[in-house]
Design a protein around this motif. Structure first.
Motif, PDB file in Angstrom:
ATOM      1  N   UNK A   1       0.822  -1.203   0.000  1.00 20.59           N
ATOM      2  CA  UNK A   1       0.000   0.000   0.000  1.00 20.59           C
ATOM      3  C   UNK A   1       0.863   1.263   0.000  1.00 20.59           C
ATOM      4  N   UNK A   2       1.975   1.257   0.709  1.00 24.33           N
ATOM      5  CA  UNK A   2       2.819   2.451   0.804  1.00 24.33           C
ATOM      6  C   UNK A   2       3.512   2.751  -0.528  1.00 24.33           C
ATOM      7  N   UNK A   3       3.856   1.715  -1.287  1.00 24.91           N
ATOM      8  CA  UNK A   3       4.460   1.953  -2.600  1.00 24.91           C
ATOM      9  C   UNK A   3       3.448   2.571  -3.557  1.00 24.91           C
ATOM     10  N   UNK A   4       2.186   2.127  -3.479  1.00 22.84           N
ATOM     11  CA  UNK A   4       1.150   2.716  -4.319  1.00 22.84           C
ATOM     12  C   UNK A   4       0.878   4.167  -3.948  1.00 22.84           C
ATOM     13  N   UNK A   5       0.886   4.470  -2.642  1.00 19.30           N
ATOM     14  CA  UNK A   5       0.651   5.845  -2.203  1.00 19.30           C
ATOM     15  C   UNK A   5       1.777   6.761  -2.650  1.00 19.30           C
ATOM     16  N   UNK A   6       3.024   6.293  -2.550  1.00 18.63           N
ATOM     17  CA  UNK A   6       4.160   7.115  -2.976  1.00 18.63           C
ATOM     18  C   UNK A   6       4.135   7.355  -4.485  1.00 18.63           C
ATOM     19  N   UNK A   7       3.800   6.312  -5.254  1.00 16.19           N
ATOM     20  CA  UNK A   7       3.713   6.484  -6.703  1.00 16.19           C
ATOM     21  C   UNK A   7       2.560   7.419  -7.087  1.00 16.19           C
ATOM     22  N   UNK A   8       1.413   7.293  -6.395  1.00 20.22           N
ATOM     23  CA  UNK A   8       0.283   8.180  -6.660  1.00 20.22           C
ATOM     24  C   UNK A   8       0.589   9.627  -6.320  1.00 20.22           C
TER      25      UNK A   8
ATOM     26  N   UNK B   1       3.553  11.013  -6.360  1.00 22.98           N
ATOM     27  CA  UNK B   1       4.496  11.510  -7.363  1.00 22.98           C
ATOM     28  C   UNK B   1       3.779  11.924  -8.647  1.00 22.98           C
ATOM     29  N   UNK B   2       2.862  11.085  -9.107  1.00 25.49           N
ATOM     30  CA  UNK B   2       2.110  11.411 -10.321  1.00 25.49           C
ATOM     31  C   UNK B   2       1.219  12.641 -10.094  1.00 25.49           C
ATOM     32  N   UNK B   3       0.598  12.716  -8.916  1.00 23.53           N
ATOM     33  CA  UNK B   3      -0.239  13.877  -8.607  1.00 23.53           C
ATOM     34  C   UNK B   3       0.590  15.157  -8.551  1.00 23.53           C
ATOM     35  N   UNK B   4       1.797  15.097  -8.016  1.00 21.99           N
ATOM     36  CA  UNK B   4       2.654  16.279  -7.935  1.00 21.99           C
ATOM     37  C   UNK B   4       3.067  16.746  -9.326  1.00 21.99           C
ATOM     38  N   UNK B   5       3.390  15.809 -10.217  1.00 20.46           N
ATOM     39  CA  UNK B   5       3.792  16.178 -11.581  1.00 20.46           C
ATOM     40  C   UNK B   5       2.620  16.822 -12.334  1.00 20.46           C
ATOM     41  N   UNK B   6       1.429  16.222 -12.216  1.00 24.17           N
ATOM     42  CA  UNK B   6       0.256  16.793 -12.891  1.00 24.17           C
ATOM     43  C   UNK B   6      -0.137  18.140 -12.295  1.00 24.17           C
ATOM     44  N   UNK B   7       0.026  18.288 -10.968  1.00 22.38           N
ATOM     45  CA  UNK B   7      -0.307  19.560 -10.329  1.00 22.38           C
ATOM     46  C   UNK B   7       0.630  20.677 -10.792  1.00 22.38           C
TER      47      UNK B   7
END
Length: 202
Positions: free
Chosen positions: A88-95, A97-103
């Motif tokens: 779960x923590x790997x999915x949260x970190x990847x999510x 990261x993607x949210x930060x790039x899109x933001x």
């Protein structure tokens, strides 16, 4: 609140909820159905913004072809559910990261075009002759797509062709336990030995 702002909030919220359901659902068929709903909401948003050509092309290409192809492949391969054991923590970190790039990208677009600046709009007269001579939405998109991005357009068509051939190859598996009809054996069979009468004594 204007009707345009209400429709924008309605379609965007439905698109966001449907995209979350695509990722979170374990049933592949339900995920594809929610993906079709995402495409319909995005097409409605494009139609609301005035890009009617892109909206109808999104409906025709993605909903009418690609999403239906995904649905047929999932149903033919009989993919019911996917059992994955992920951290779960790997999915949260990847999510994150993607949210930060899109933001960062959305923030750059907002700062460049300055969407939130309140400018007073005035009524202007538009000549019908000048408006008739102007380029339409379809002409502008076609001029950009077939001149500047022609190579990428042809490359995307080649990728879609390879994906279609791969889906056909995946679904064409030969089974040995299937009884097939042989017409030549049926035509050469003698009709006299085809039926047999049985007499039962009481």
């Amino acid at each position: 609140m204007s009707i345009d702002f209400f429709l924008f909030g309605l379609f965007s919220s439905f698109a966001l909820i449907s995209s979350l359901m695509v990722v979170n659902l374990k049933n592949a068929v339900h995920s594809v159905l929610f993906l079709i709903l995402v495409f319909c909401n995005v097409a409605s948003l494009l139609l609301l913004f005035g890009a009617e050509f892109l909206s109808f092309m999104l409906l025709i290409v993605y909903v009418g072809a690609i999403a239906v192809l995904f649905l047929f492949v999932v149903m033919m391969l009989n993919v019911k559910s996917i059992q994955l054991k992920l951290n779960f923590f790997s999915l949260v970190s990847l999510g994150c990261l993607i949210f930060f790039i899109l933001f960062i990208q959305v923030l750059g677009i907002i700062q460049e075009f300055n969407f939130f600046s309140l400018q007073q709009s005035y009524l202007t007269w538009t000549s019908w002759l000048l408006g008739n001579c102007a380029l339409t939405n379809i002409e502008v998109v076609g001029g950009v797509l077939y001149t500047k991005y022609s190579f990428l357009f042809l490359l995307s068509g080649l990728i879609l062709l390879v994906a279609m051939i791969g889906a056909i190859v995946l679904t064409m598996h030969q089974r040995t336990d299937v009884k097939k009809q042989k017409i030549e054996l049926q035509l050469t069979r003698n009709f006299q030995g085809a039926t047999k009468f049985m007499y039962l004594r009481k």
